[in-house]
Motif scaffolding. Structure first.
Motif, PDB file in Angstrom:
ATOM      1  N   ALA A  71      46.202  31.529  39.720  1.00  0.00           N
ATOM      2  CA  ALA A  71      46.719  32.462  38.709  1.00  0.00           C
ATOM      3  C   ALA A  71      45.640  33.456  38.300  1.00  0.00           C
ATOM      4  O   ALA A  71      45.919  34.651  38.108  1.00  0.00           O
ATOM      5  CB  ALA A  71      47.230  31.689  37.497  1.00  0.00           C
ATOM      6  N   VAL A  72      44.403  32.945  38.162  1.00  0.00           N
ATOM      7  CA  VAL A  72      43.291  33.828  37.817  1.00  0.00           C
ATOM      8  C   VAL A  72      43.060  34.855  38.920  1.00  0.00           C
ATOM      9  O   VAL A  72      42.825  36.045  38.644  1.00  0.00           O
ATOM     10  CB  VAL A  72      42.013  33.012  37.557  1.00  0.00           C
ATOM     11  CG1 VAL A  72      40.800  33.928  37.448  1.00  0.00           C
ATOM     12  CG2 VAL A  72      42.162  32.181  36.283  1.00  0.00           C
ATOM     13  N   VAL A  73      43.137  34.400  40.178  1.00  0.00           N
ATOM     14  CA  VAL A  73      42.954  35.313  41.309  1.00  0.00           C
ATOM     15  C   VAL A  73      44.036  36.388  41.302  1.00  0.00           C
ATOM     16  O   VAL A  73      43.761  37.587  41.471  1.00  0.00           O
ATOM     17  CB  VAL A  73      42.972  34.539  42.641  1.00  0.00           C
ATOM     18  CG1 VAL A  73      42.999  35.517  43.825  1.00  0.00           C
ATOM     19  CG2 VAL A  73      41.750  33.637  42.752  1.00  0.00           C
ATOM     20  N   ARG A  74      45.297  35.924  41.110  1.00  0.00           N
ATOM     21  CA  ARG A  74      46.407  36.890  41.056  1.00  0.00           C
ATOM     22  C   ARG A  74      46.219  37.855  39.890  1.00  0.00           C
ATOM     23  O   ARG A  74      46.482  39.058  40.006  1.00  0.00           O
ATOM     24  CB  ARG A  74      47.747  36.157  40.925  1.00  0.00           C
ATOM     25  CG  ARG A  74      48.176  35.419  42.183  1.00  0.00           C
ATOM     26  CD  ARG A  74      49.630  34.996  42.102  1.00  0.00           C
ATOM     27  NE  ARG A  74      49.870  34.073  41.004  1.00  0.00           N
ATOM     28  CZ  ARG A  74      49.781  32.752  41.097  1.00  0.00           C
ATOM     29  NH1 ARG A  74      49.442  32.186  42.256  1.00  0.00           N
ATOM     30  NH2 ARG A  74      50.033  31.985  40.057  1.00  0.00           N
ATOM     31  N   GLN A  81      43.656  40.347  40.809  1.00  0.00           N
ATOM     32  CA  GLN A  81      44.219  41.311  41.743  1.00  0.00           C
ATOM     33  C   GLN A  81      45.055  42.356  40.999  1.00  0.00           C
ATOM     34  O   GLN A  81      44.968  43.561  41.274  1.00  0.00           O
ATOM     35  CB  GLN A  81      45.069  40.596  42.795  1.00  0.00           C
ATOM     36  CG  GLN A  81      44.262  39.745  43.767  1.00  0.00           C
ATOM     37  CD  GLN A  81      45.138  38.961  44.723  1.00  0.00           C
ATOM     38  OE1 GLN A  81      46.349  38.828  44.493  1.00  0.00           O
ATOM     39  NE2 GLN A  81      44.548  38.423  45.780  1.00  0.00           N
ATOM     40  N   LYS A  82      45.871  41.843  40.058  1.00  0.00           N
ATOM     41  CA  LYS A  82      46.683  42.769  39.257  1.00  0.00           C
ATOM     42  C   LYS A  82      45.793  43.692  38.424  1.00  0.00           C
ATOM     43  O   LYS A  82      46.052  44.892  38.310  1.00  0.00           O
ATOM     44  CB  LYS A  82      47.624  41.985  38.339  1.00  0.00           C
ATOM     45  CG  LYS A  82      48.759  41.279  39.073  1.00  0.00           C
ATOM     46  CD  LYS A  82      49.670  40.561  38.094  1.00  0.00           C
ATOM     47  CE  LYS A  82      50.813  39.866  38.816  1.00  0.00           C
ATOM     48  NZ  LYS A  82      51.717  39.149  37.877  1.00  0.00           N
ATOM     49  N   VAL A  83      44.743  43.092  37.838  1.00  0.00           N
ATOM     50  CA  VAL A  83      43.819  43.890  37.047  1.00  0.00           C
ATOM     51  C   VAL A  83      43.142  44.940  37.919  1.00  0.00           C
ATOM     52  O   VAL A  83      42.954  46.096  37.510  1.00  0.00           O
ATOM     53  CB  VAL A  83      42.771  42.985  36.357  1.00  0.00           C
ATOM     54  CG1 VAL A  83      41.665  43.835  35.723  1.00  0.00           C
ATOM     55  CG2 VAL A  83      43.434  42.126  35.288  1.00  0.00           C
ATOM     56  N   GLY A  84      42.767  44.504  39.159  1.00  0.00           N
ATOM     57  CA  GLY A  84      42.139  45.447  40.082  1.00  0.00           C
ATOM     58  C   GLY A  84      43.069  46.605  40.415  1.00  0.00           C
ATOM     59  O   GLY A  84      42.652  47.774  40.429  1.00  0.00           O
ATOM     60  N   LYS A  85      44.342  46.288  40.685  1.00  0.00           N
ATOM     61  CA  LYS A  85      45.318  47.340  40.965  1.00  0.00           C
ATOM     62  C   LYS A  85      45.502  48.246  39.749  1.00  0.00           C
ATOM     63  O   LYS A  85      45.581  49.475  39.877  1.00  0.00           O
ATOM     64  CB  LYS A  85      46.660  46.718  41.360  1.00  0.00           C
ATOM     65  CG  LYS A  85      46.637  46.012  42.710  1.00  0.00           C
ATOM     66  CD  LYS A  85      48.001  45.437  43.033  1.00  0.00           C
ATOM     67  CE  LYS A  85      47.988  44.722  44.386  1.00  0.00           C
ATOM     68  NZ  LYS A  85      49.317  44.120  44.699  1.00  0.00           N
ATOM     69  N   PHE A  86      45.576  47.618  38.584  1.00  0.00           N
ATOM     70  CA  PHE A  86      45.730  48.394  37.359  1.00  0.00           C
ATOM     71  C   PHE A  86      44.531  49.313  37.142  1.00  0.00           C
ATOM     72  O   PHE A  86      44.691  50.476  36.743  1.00  0.00           O
ATOM     73  CB  PHE A  86      45.896  47.445  36.169  1.00  0.00           C
ATOM     74  CG  PHE A  86      45.942  48.149  34.852  1.00  0.00           C
ATOM     75  CD1 PHE A  86      47.081  48.824  34.445  1.00  0.00           C
ATOM     76  CD2 PHE A  86      44.826  48.161  34.012  1.00  0.00           C
ATOM     77  CE1 PHE A  86      47.117  49.489  33.224  1.00  0.00           C
ATOM     78  CE2 PHE A  86      44.862  48.819  32.797  1.00  0.00           C
ATOM     79  CZ  PHE A  86      46.008  49.480  32.410  1.00  0.00           C
TER      80      PHE A  86
END
Length: 220
Positions: free
Chosen positions: A48-51, A54-59
């Motif tokens: 969940a942290v990785v996901r 990833q979402k934070v990176g995309k954001f």
């Protein structure tokens, strides 16, 4: 009797040890189950942290792109505002220049009209400005004690020979031909300016081809 008591005590100890062993195994199994569940939950949490990362990176990428777009837009708007201001200033300068040119043009036209009026009185010549610039039409009045003598004239402005012949005739009658030529030239200029303001460029250009009556010619 003593031997039987010893056997029962031993059996109790063995049974107690067995039961304790069973409880320990059950507890160990429970602990293992809890540890396994914890590890599973921990793995899920890591995923969940990785996901999330990833979402934070995309954001962050989207936010960075949007920020760059906003900066470009702000820079474009600033540049556009500067260009608009520069254009506004140029327009103001041009407006002032046009104002000055109009004022100078009015002043020039007034000077021409004053010169025409003065030369008209000096030479006794009336020029029909409605006929200009195509034709030179008017009348010169010679005043003497015996009465006024009228010398009318009407010819094309491009009729060089006719104009020259008229000038020679006027000169023979003591008319100041230089001033007469200046009068006709200024009247032609005034009529050409008036005609040019109300005609297409092509026709206006044709009007400018009228001969310059101030140019020197032979005088007899």
């Amino acid at each position: 009797m003593a031997i039987i008591v010893v056997d029962e005590s031993y059996e109790k100890r063995v049974r107690a040890m067995y039961e304790k062993q069973i409880r320990m195994e059950a507890r160990e199994a429970s602990v293992i189950k809890k540890v396994s569940k914890f590890n599973s939950n921990l793995l899920d949490a890591k995923e969940a942290v990785v996901r999330h990362h990833q979402k934070v990176g995309k954001f962050e990428k989207v936010k960075t792109r949007r920020r760059e777009e906003m900066e470009k837009r702000a820079s474009f708007l600033e540049e556009l505002a500067q260009k608009l201001e520069a254009t506004k200033q140029r327009n103001l300068v041009m407006k002032e220049q046009i104002k000055q040119l109009k004022m100078l043009d009015r002043q020039r036209k007034n000077e021409i009209m004053e010169s025409i009026h003065t030369l008209s009185k000096t030479t006794g010549t009336y020029i029909n400005q409605q006929a200009l610039p195509a034709r030179v039409k008017g009348v010169t009045v010679l005043r003497d004690d015996n009465g006024d003598q009228l010398i009318p004239f009407d010819m094309k402005a491009t009729d060089v020979e006719g104009l020259e012949s008229l000038c020679q005739h006027l000169q023979s009658l003591n008319v100041d031909v230089v001033q007469w030529r200046q009068l006709v030239s200024l009247a032609t200029e005034a009529a050409t300016d008036s005609h040019a303001s109300s005609t297409p460029p092509k026709e206006s250009a044709m009007c400018k081809s009228i001969i310059d009556l101030t140019s020197p010619t032979s005088q007899n």
